[in-house]
Design a protein around this motif. Structure first.
Motif, PDB file in Angstrom:
ATOM      1  N   ASP A 108       0.830  -1.208   0.000  1.00 22.01           N
ATOM      2  CA  ASP A 108       0.000   0.000   0.000  1.00 22.01           C
ATOM      3  C   ASP A 108       0.861   1.252   0.000  1.00 22.01           C
ATOM      4  N   SER A 116       1.069   3.819  -3.146  1.00 24.17           N
ATOM      5  CA  SER A 116       0.608   5.191  -2.909  1.00 24.17           C
ATOM      6  C   SER A 116       1.707   6.202  -3.220  1.00 24.17           C
ATOM      7  N   SER A 157       1.489   9.004  -6.216  1.00 23.10           N
ATOM      8  CA  SER A 157       1.646  10.436  -5.930  1.00 23.10           C
ATOM      9  C   SER A 157       2.772  11.037  -6.762  1.00 23.10           C
TER      10      SER A 157
END
Length: 480
Positions: free
Chosen positions: A390, A394, A398
């Motif tokens: 995760d 992520s 980004s």
């Protein structure tokens, strides 16, 4: 990123600058079978709107007309218990059947002459926009909320329209690849997790064994019940509870205390080599999760959310591996009982069948599992902690979005019409549109009659006596 750092042809705007229609909230509608459909908040999924996530509401199609969603609408949540989720949204795709949106969402319609809806979809999930949304959100009773004024003030860089299309195309390719890689990592992690109990079970079956009841080779005892009378006393002592047992061992950062008499301490005190298992859990897969006690805390006992297994005639490390294998394979989950909270029970565990090989074979199995599982655990660390799937996904997402909206993802084309020209043209179109005339509201009280000019006083006749007031007042009307 300051305005000087913008690529050529880009311009800073606010959300209000690129709207084709003002932001509006949806409408709250109670559920009614056979009514007109309205979306649920759960329809926002991964930047898209799942139009099947709807309910039938107590209103007609005519009443729902102002709130119908159309292709290219962006719907976002007005509130959420998590600051990281408030203001998250999704883009509406093709619509097969008309549906409206609820008051838990805000509808954003951008002018396609200045901004592609797909550009907004990715931009809204970028760190630049998320920082603004989360800083503007205000909490009431634990719910973070945003309103139209806050959202309209969100600022971001606007690329030329042609470059927006190139950015969207590049993002779709890169983020799709990231999704595939993330899926592969998750599949690899799942295989590694599934491999552990299979490896353990294979070793247990690799030697000649005799089947015993667990109570034949170990003492099985449920822990001490925690009651209000034990919250305080002269003999406060540490104890373990289910929260102190993890899959990788004991979790001793938060150890509670309660009152144990000396006699109770003798019964419930943990000794080196004891194994404690979670007796119950709201999650079936957590039932029977074991860990070994190694005298980490002096005079420590255990609560009745745990079962203690103390070896009598078996290698405690072999026993630990067997119990962990049973938990990981789901054997304890299948044997647990209860609704909501799943209980294993000391009596059930006492009668559990366990293969018991010779002492030499037990030691050999323990050595083999120590080596194999330590290697497997090292491989699994790739997916855990700061390097968890995760977190990695992520961070990469980004970074990709940040590059996209700083002009670093695709090259600029000097022949593209600058975003400032698009924006100026739209602003001119807005200025040229006739302003809506305000309709004066009807007066709620009658106008006062104009007072007639005072007549010259007449001295010849005395003033008449006043007339008695009527029983019911009547408003006199005048021709104006």
């Amino acid at each position: 990123m300051s305005e000087k750092e913008l690529p050529a042809g880009w311009v800073w705007v606010r959300l209000s600058d690129v709207l084709s229609q003002p932001l509006i909230n949806g409408r709250s509608v109670r559920t009614l079978g056979g009514g007109f459909p309205v979306l649920r908040l759960t329809s926002i999924k991964d930047g898209s709107i799942d139009l099947n996530e709807s309910k039938e509401g107590a209103w007609s199609e005519e009443e729902a007309q102002p709130f119908l969603v159309t292709h290219g609408d962006y719907l976002l949540s007005r509130g959420n218990g998590s600051r990281k989720l408030v203001g998250r949204g999704g883009l509406v795709g093709d619509i097969s059947n008309p549906v409206a949106f609820p008051d838990t969402m805000v509808r954003v319609r951008v002018n396609p002459k200045s901004m592609a809806p797909e550009y907004l979809r990715y931009l809204w999930d970028s760190p630049l926009v998320r920082r603004q949304v989360e800083s503007l959100a205000r909490t009431t009773a634990g719910i973070y909320k945003v309103n139209q004024k806050m959202l309209e003030s969100i600022s971001f860089p606007l690329a030329p329209l042609a470059e927006q299309e190139r950015i969207v195309e590049a993002l779709e390719g890169r983020l799709s690849s990231l999704d595939v890689a993330e899926g592969n990592l998750r599949a690899a992690h799942a295989k590694a997790e599934a491999l552990m109990p299979r490896m353990m079970a294979a070793l247990f079956c690799s030697v000649e064994t005799k089947i015993h009841r667990l109570s034949d080779v170990a003492e099985v005892r449920l822990g001490r019940q925690r009651s209000p009378k034990n919250h305080a006393g002269d003999n406060m002592r540490p104890y373990l509870r289910a929260a102190n047992v993890g899959w990788k061992g004991l979790l001793l950062e938060d150890v509670k205390e309660m009152n144990f008499t000396d006699k109770e301490l003798e019964t419930y005190r943990l000794e080196k080599g004891d194994i404690v298992l979670s007796e119950a859990s709201g999650s079936p897969g957590e039932v029977g999760k074991p860990a070994m006690w190694n005298d980490e805390i002096e005079d420590c006992s255990f609560q009745n959310t745990l079962i203690r297994v103390r070896s009598k005639a078996i290698n405690p490390h072999y026993l630990l591996y067997f119990l962990r294998c049973s938990a990981l394979r789901g054997d304890f989950r299948a044997g647990a009982r209860g609704v909501g909270i799943h209980h294993l029970g000391a009596a059930k565990l006492s009668s559990w069948s366990i293969p018991v090989p010779s002492g030499e074979d037990q030691a050999r199995i323990v050595d083999a599992l120590d080596t194999q599982l330590s290697a497997l655990a090292a491989a699994s660390e790739i997916f855990e902690g700061d390097r968890s799937i995760d977190r990695m996904a992520s961070a990469l997402r980004s970074a990709i979005l940040n590059r996209a909206f700083t002009g670093a993802l695709v090259p600029q084309d000097p022949t593209d019409e600058p975003a400032s020209a698009l924006l100026a043209r739209i602003q001119a179109e807005r200025a040229a549109q006739p302003k809506a005339k305000r309709t004066r509201r009807a007066a709620t009280t009658p106008r006062k009659a104009k007072r007639a000019p005072a007549a010259a006083p007449i001295e010849s006749a005395p003033a008449p006596s006043p007339t008695a007031a009527p029983a019911h007042a009547v408003q006199q009307e005048f021709d104006l």
